[in-house]
Structures are given as C-alpha cells and as structure tokens.
Design a protein around this motif. Structure first.
Motif, PDB file in Angstrom:
ATOM      1  N   ALA A  64       0.763  -1.280   0.121  1.00  0.00           N
ATOM      2  CA  ALA A  64       0.125  -0.032   0.038  1.00  0.00           C
ATOM      3  C   ALA A  64       0.883   1.316   0.101  1.00  0.00           C
ATOM      4  O   ALA A  64       0.641   2.131  -0.698  1.00  0.00           O
ATOM      5  CB  ALA A  64      -0.939  -0.048   1.277  1.00  0.00           C
ATOM      6  N   SER A  65       1.840   1.181   0.806  1.00  0.00           N
ATOM      7  CA  SER A  65       2.800   2.367   0.853  1.00  0.00           C
ATOM      8  C   SER A  65       3.585   2.488  -0.514  1.00  0.00           C
ATOM      9  O   SER A  65       3.755   3.749  -0.858  1.00  0.00           O
ATOM     10  CB  SER A  65       3.875   2.173   1.919  1.00  0.00           C
ATOM     11  OG  SER A  65       3.392   2.192   3.154  1.00  0.00           O
ATOM     12  N   LEU A  66       3.788   1.574  -1.279  1.00  0.00           N
ATOM     13  CA  LEU A  66       4.362   1.692  -2.464  1.00  0.00           C
ATOM     14  C   LEU A  66       3.360   2.240  -3.751  1.00  0.00           C
ATOM     15  O   LEU A  66       3.808   2.721  -4.675  1.00  0.00           O
ATOM     16  CB  LEU A  66       5.099   0.283  -3.007  1.00  0.00           C
ATOM     17  CG  LEU A  66       5.832   0.324  -4.188  1.00  0.00           C
ATOM     18  CD1 LEU A  66       7.138   0.815  -3.717  1.00  0.00           C
ATOM     19  CD2 LEU A  66       6.089  -1.259  -4.374  1.00  0.00           C
ATOM     20  N   GLY A  67       1.947   2.183  -3.344  1.00  0.00           N
ATOM     21  CA  GLY A  67       1.133   2.439  -4.376  1.00  0.00           C
ATOM     22  C   GLY A  67       0.233   1.556  -4.821  1.00  0.00           C
ATOM     23  O   GLY A  67      -0.700   1.745  -5.708  1.00  0.00           O
ATOM     24  N   PHE A  68       0.188   0.419  -4.324  1.00  0.00           N
ATOM     25  CA  PHE A  68      -1.048  -0.605  -4.748  1.00  0.00           C
ATOM     26  C   PHE A  68      -2.179  -0.370  -3.982  1.00  0.00           C
ATOM     27  O   PHE A  68      -2.242   0.193  -2.918  1.00  0.00           O
ATOM     28  CB  PHE A  68      -0.567  -2.010  -4.307  1.00  0.00           C
ATOM     29  CG  PHE A  68       0.441  -2.789  -5.122  1.00  0.00           C
ATOM     30  CD1 PHE A  68       0.282  -3.495  -6.253  1.00  0.00           C
ATOM     31  CD2 PHE A  68       1.952  -2.656  -4.861  1.00  0.00           C
ATOM     32  CE1 PHE A  68       1.221  -4.023  -7.137  1.00  0.00           C
ATOM     33  CE2 PHE A  68       2.899  -3.024  -5.733  1.00  0.00           C
ATOM     34  CZ  PHE A  68       2.467  -3.855  -6.841  1.00  0.00           C
ATOM     35  N   HIS A  69      -3.431  -0.605  -4.966  1.00  0.00           N
ATOM     36  CA  HIS A  69      -4.534  -0.225  -4.363  1.00  0.00           C
ATOM     37  C   HIS A  69      -5.238  -1.523  -3.687  1.00  0.00           C
ATOM     38  O   HIS A  69      -6.245  -1.217  -2.839  1.00  0.00           O
ATOM     39  CB  HIS A  69      -5.484   0.130  -5.330  1.00  0.00           C
ATOM     40  CG  HIS A  69      -4.991   1.288  -6.337  1.00  0.00           C
ATOM     41  ND1 HIS A  69      -4.631   1.303  -7.548  1.00  0.00           N
ATOM     42  CD2 HIS A  69      -4.722   2.486  -5.841  1.00  0.00           C
ATOM     43  CE1 HIS A  69      -4.067   2.451  -8.094  1.00  0.00           C
ATOM     44  NE2 HIS A  69      -4.058   3.245  -7.035  1.00  0.00           N
ATOM     45  N   GLY A  70      -5.094  -2.603  -4.179  1.00  0.00           N
ATOM     46  CA  GLY A  70      -5.670  -3.643  -3.374  1.00  0.00           C
ATOM     47  C   GLY A  70      -4.513  -4.885  -3.537  1.00  0.00           C
ATOM     48  O   GLY A  70      -3.418  -4.943  -4.083  1.00  0.00           O
ATOM     49  N   LYS A  71      -4.973  -6.280  -2.683  1.00  0.00           N
ATOM     50  CA  LYS A  71      -4.136  -7.251  -2.578  1.00  0.00           C
ATOM     51  C   LYS A  71      -5.168  -8.647  -2.554  1.00  0.00           C
ATOM     52  O   LYS A  71      -6.068  -8.480  -2.352  1.00  0.00           O
ATOM     53  CB  LYS A  71      -3.523  -7.364  -1.164  1.00  0.00           C
ATOM     54  CG  LYS A  71      -2.436  -8.173  -1.188  1.00  0.00           C
ATOM     55  CD  LYS A  71      -1.517  -7.997  -0.016  1.00  0.00           C
ATOM     56  CE  LYS A  71       0.035  -8.910   0.040  1.00  0.00           C
ATOM     57  NZ  LYS A  71       0.942  -8.881  -1.103  1.00  0.00           N
ATOM     58  N   CYS A  72      -4.391  -9.451  -3.416  1.00  0.00           N
ATOM     59  CA  CYS A  72      -5.149 -10.637  -3.523  1.00  0.00           C
ATOM     60  C   CYS A  72      -4.848 -11.749  -2.351  1.00  0.00           C
ATOM     61  O   CYS A  72      -3.888 -11.523  -1.741  1.00  0.00           O
ATOM     62  CB  CYS A  72      -4.638 -11.524  -4.868  1.00  0.00           C
ATOM     63  SG  CYS A  72      -5.101 -10.368  -6.482  1.00  0.00           S
ATOM     64  N   ALA A  73      -5.484 -12.722  -2.074  1.00  0.00           N
ATOM     65  CA  ALA A  73      -5.524 -13.746  -1.091  1.00  0.00           C
ATOM     66  C   ALA A  73      -5.774 -14.980  -1.742  1.00  0.00           C
ATOM     67  O   ALA A  73      -6.360 -15.117  -2.545  1.00  0.00           O
ATOM     68  CB  ALA A  73      -6.551 -13.385  -0.023  1.00  0.00           C
ATOM     69  N   ILE A  74      -5.177 -15.897  -0.871  1.00  0.00           N
ATOM     70  CA  ILE A  74      -5.378 -17.528  -1.414  1.00  0.00           C
ATOM     71  C   ILE A  74      -6.019 -18.208  -0.287  1.00  0.00           C
ATOM     72  O   ILE A  74      -6.370 -19.485  -0.961  1.00  0.00           O
ATOM     73  CB  ILE A  74      -4.002 -18.136  -2.020  1.00  0.00           C
ATOM     74  CG1 ILE A  74      -3.044 -18.080  -0.602  1.00  0.00           C
ATOM     75  CG2 ILE A  74      -3.393 -17.610  -3.186  1.00  0.00           C
ATOM     76  CD1 ILE A  74      -1.680 -18.950  -0.620  1.00  0.00           C
ATOM     77  N   HIS A  75      -6.423 -17.509   0.576  1.00  0.00           N
ATOM     78  CA  HIS A  75      -7.365 -18.340   1.841  1.00  0.00           C
ATOM     79  C   HIS A  75      -8.161 -17.019   2.448  1.00  0.00           C
ATOM     80  O   HIS A  75      -7.757 -16.081   2.812  1.00  0.00           O
ATOM     81  CB  HIS A  75      -6.221 -18.962   2.742  1.00  0.00           C
ATOM     82  CG  HIS A  75      -6.850 -19.720   3.700  1.00  0.00           C
ATOM     83  ND1 HIS A  75      -7.704 -19.307   4.853  1.00  0.00           N
ATOM     84  CD2 HIS A  75      -7.147 -20.961   3.747  1.00  0.00           C
ATOM     85  CE1 HIS A  75      -8.081 -20.110   5.583  1.00  0.00           C
ATOM     86  NE2 HIS A  75      -7.887 -21.442   4.927  1.00  0.00           N
ATOM     87  N   PRO A  76      -9.533 -17.783   2.769  1.00  0.00           N
ATOM     88  CA  PRO A  76     -10.429 -16.677   3.389  1.00  0.00           C
ATOM     89  C   PRO A  76      -9.835 -16.143   4.675  1.00  0.00           C
ATOM     90  O   PRO A  76     -10.540 -14.756   4.979  1.00  0.00           O
ATOM     91  CB  PRO A  76     -11.619 -17.392   3.647  1.00  0.00           C
ATOM     92  CG  PRO A  76     -11.537 -18.726   2.679  1.00  0.00           C
ATOM     93  CD  PRO A  76     -10.144 -18.760   2.464  1.00  0.00           C
ATOM     94  N   GLY A  77      -8.979 -16.706   5.433  1.00  0.00           N
ATOM     95  CA  GLY A  77      -8.456 -16.310   6.579  1.00  0.00           C
ATOM     96  C   GLY A  77      -7.708 -14.992   6.275  1.00  0.00           C
ATOM     97  O   GLY A  77      -7.260 -14.535   7.493  1.00  0.00           O
ATOM     98  N   GLN A  78      -7.088 -14.780   4.980  1.00  0.00           N
ATOM     99  CA  GLN A  78      -6.290 -13.717   4.869  1.00  0.00           C
ATOM    100  C   GLN A  78      -7.230 -12.405   4.728  1.00  0.00           C
ATOM    101  O   GLN A  78      -6.389 -11.362   4.558  1.00  0.00           O
ATOM    102  CB  GLN A  78      -5.401 -13.855   3.770  1.00  0.00           C
ATOM    103  CG  GLN A  78      -4.401 -14.882   3.883  1.00  0.00           C
ATOM    104  CD  GLN A  78      -3.588 -15.297   2.915  1.00  0.00           C
ATOM    105  OE1 GLN A  78      -4.056 -15.293   1.616  1.00  0.00           O
ATOM    106  NE2 GLN A  78      -2.301 -15.861   2.745  1.00  0.00           N
ATOM    107  N   ILE A  79      -8.321 -12.414   4.432  1.00  0.00           N
ATOM    108  CA  ILE A  79      -9.094 -11.344   3.962  1.00  0.00           C
ATOM    109  C   ILE A  79      -9.340 -10.277   5.214  1.00  0.00           C
ATOM    110  O   ILE A  79      -9.019  -9.116   4.856  1.00  0.00           O
ATOM    111  CB  ILE A  79     -10.556 -11.754   3.409  1.00  0.00           C
ATOM    112  CG1 ILE A  79     -10.353 -12.628   2.204  1.00  0.00           C
ATOM    113  CG2 ILE A  79     -11.335 -10.370   3.334  1.00  0.00           C
ATOM    114  CD1 ILE A  79      -9.848 -11.841   1.038  1.00  0.00           C
ATOM    115  N   ALA A  80      -9.525 -10.694   6.296  1.00  0.00           N
ATOM    116  CA  ALA A  80      -9.692  -9.764   7.562  1.00  0.00           C
ATOM    117  C   ALA A  80      -8.534  -9.032   7.568  1.00  0.00           C
ATOM    118  O   ALA A  80      -8.429  -7.543   7.777  1.00  0.00           O
ATOM    119  CB  ALA A  80      -9.715 -10.413   8.722  1.00  0.00           C
ATOM    120  N   THR A  81      -7.128  -9.369   7.486  1.00  0.00           N
ATOM    121  CA  THR A  81      -6.190  -8.480   7.557  1.00  0.00           C
ATOM    122  C   THR A  81      -5.929  -7.590   6.538  1.00  0.00           C
ATOM    123  O   THR A  81      -5.391  -6.412   6.648  1.00  0.00           O
ATOM    124  CB  THR A  81      -4.796  -9.582   7.599  1.00  0.00           C
ATOM    125  OG1 THR A  81      -4.999 -10.489   8.881  1.00  0.00           O
ATOM    126  CG2 THR A  81      -3.487  -8.965   7.819  1.00  0.00           C
TER     127      THR A  81
END
Length: 286
Positions: free
Chosen positions: A214-231
């Motif tokens: 995010a600091s670098l400039g990305f707007h979103g991030k992908c996940a490979i497990h539902p447990g990563q979404i909250a973070t």
C-alpha cells in the motif's frame, strides 16, 4: 454516499480472493469472509485433467449470478495456449459475463485489444485485468498501459515473476519489479493489485507485506485463503479519521490553496484525499 459493491470503482475493491474453479462450494466463502471481490481461477489452481470440468463449473456459476452479486473475476489460462483458447471460446459462447477477466502472462497491448474486441462482439461487459508475471511482461508495461485498449487494472504476479527472474519469492528481491509496475500503472491512472502472500499461517507477515505494498502504491491485494481477508481489509480500508480528514481537505481545496491542521492543502494533497474516499467506496462530493 457509500456505494454498493457492485457499483463501486475498482479502486474500492481492496481484497480479492482466489478460489479454484473446481471448488464451487467455496465460491460463497468470499462474501462470507467479507472479501471485496472473488477470483474464480481456471489456471494455476486447476490440474490439466480437470480443466474442462472446471470451465463448465465456473461458467455455470457466472451465468446465474444475481444483480447484487459480489464483484467477480475469472482468470482464464493464457489465450495463446490450448486451454486458454478453449476458456475464451467457451466464455464467448456462454451467457456468463464476469465483472473482470484476468489475462495471465500478459505481455502485449495487442492481446488485450484482441480479447476486448471479442468480448464486445459477444455482448460481454467484462473488464480486462492484465496479470504481469514475466520479464517480457515488464518489458511491455509502457505499451500495455498506453495502448488503445487499456486494462482496468494491472495485477502483479510474484510467484511466476520470481521463477522467471530466478529470484526468491520475497519482498526485497521483487521490490524493483513491483516499483516498475506501480510507476507504469500510475502514469495512466490504472488500478493496481498486488500478488497474494503465500504463507497462509503467517498473519504478521501478511500484514507487513500489505502495508508495504500500500505504501508503494498498490490499491488492493489478492488472497489465497479466506483467513487472509480480514487482515488485508484492516490494512487497506481507510479509517473513519482518514475519511473525515479527506473530506475536510476537499472542502478547504475548493477555496484554493489553504491549510488544515497547520499543513498546506493544494491540489496534490486533494488528489490523495479523493483517493482515500474512492478506496473507502465513497463518492467525493462535487
């Protein structure tokens, strides 16, 4: 005004959950986990022997989505492969119309234009996301973002990029490439999504990498497990304080150059404030 997810700009979609097309029982987990978008994967997550079944499952699901569905993307196989050709041909001939179509191994603007034209001729509204995951893709970045058929977003693929470069799949070895992708996307105002974090047990590592991207400039991030979404959502969702400050900045900016809390407010600061509201899914007041 907060917009429904189905009407939000792609910048407001912060968390994208990859789900194998062979696991239709998991498609609903994206919404249950509060992901902003679902990615149904026909490529890396599907064995060659299961490609046909996966394709039928994915297109069947996409054909009956309700109008208020969670934004949904379909990652096909590369169109210059047999599986990718079959994926595209099946999509064009079906009633399925995903919100986004991810083109893997993307390395030319002409491919985006070709697929975009085919989608349009078939009456599809899917927007294209270009997956940048090879050295040749990096070479073609300027052409891709400045072509007549611009993608809706760039998606950085860390695993394949690392393999192509012979580098470690870690932040530091891929930082220059990530920065290059950010610069290209920013030059033409294209949204930018970061690769998943592959250690599903390392929540702290996911948090730190999401903050760094995010600091670098990305707007979103992908996940490979539902447990990563909250973070991911916790890190990327603007806080109430940030939203309130962004609104105050825009009020001050309407009067020209001014100040807020002893800090100068000019158009550059206002642009960042508009981005905060857009990421929060809020329409900036005109």
């Amino acid at each position: 005004m907060t917009l429904p997810k189905s009407q939000q700009a792609i910048l407001a979609l912060k968390s994208w959950l990859f789900t194998p097309a062979t696991k239709s029982d998991r498609f609903g987990r994206a919404a249950d986990a509060y992901a902003d978008a679902l990615i149904i994967d026909l490529e890396d997550a599907v064995a060659p022997s299961a490609k046909n079944e996966a394709r039928e499952t994915a297109l069947g699901y996409l054909a009956v989505m309700p109008p208020d569905h969670l934004p949904c993307s379909l990652r096909i196989n590369s169109p210059d492969t047999r599986f990718g050709f079959d994926d595209l041909q099946a999509l064009l001939g079906s009633p399925a119309d995903p919100d986004y179509l991810i083109l893997p191994k993307c390395r030319s603007s002409s491919l985006i234009g070709l697929v975009g034209n085919l989608l349009g001729e078939a009456g599809k509204t899917a927007q294209i996301i270009a997956l940048i995951e090879s050295a040749k893709g990096v070479d073609a970045l300027d052409e891709i973002v400045r072509g007549d058929a611009k993608p809706a977003a760039l998606l950085f693929g860390a695993a394949d990029m690392a393999a192509d470069l012979g580098a470690e799949t870690a932040w530091e070895p891929l930082l220059w490439v990530r920065s290059r992708v950010v610069q290209s996307a920013a030059s033409t105002g294209i949204a930018l999504l970061d690769s998943p974090y592959f250690n599903i047990e390392d929540t702290e590592g996911l948090k730190q990498e999401t903050k760094a991207s995010a600091s670098l400039g990305f707007h979103g991030k992908c996940a490979i497990h539902p447990g990563q979404i909250a973070t991911i959502n916790e890190v990327l969702m603007p806080s109430e304080q940030q939203v309130a400050q962004a609104r105050q900045i825009l009020v001050v900016n309407q009067k020209g150059v001014g100040s807020l809390d002893h800090q100068m407010v000019d158009e550059a600061v206002a642009r960042k404030a508009r981005l905060v509201l857009e990421r929060a899914g809020i329409a900036a007041e005109k």
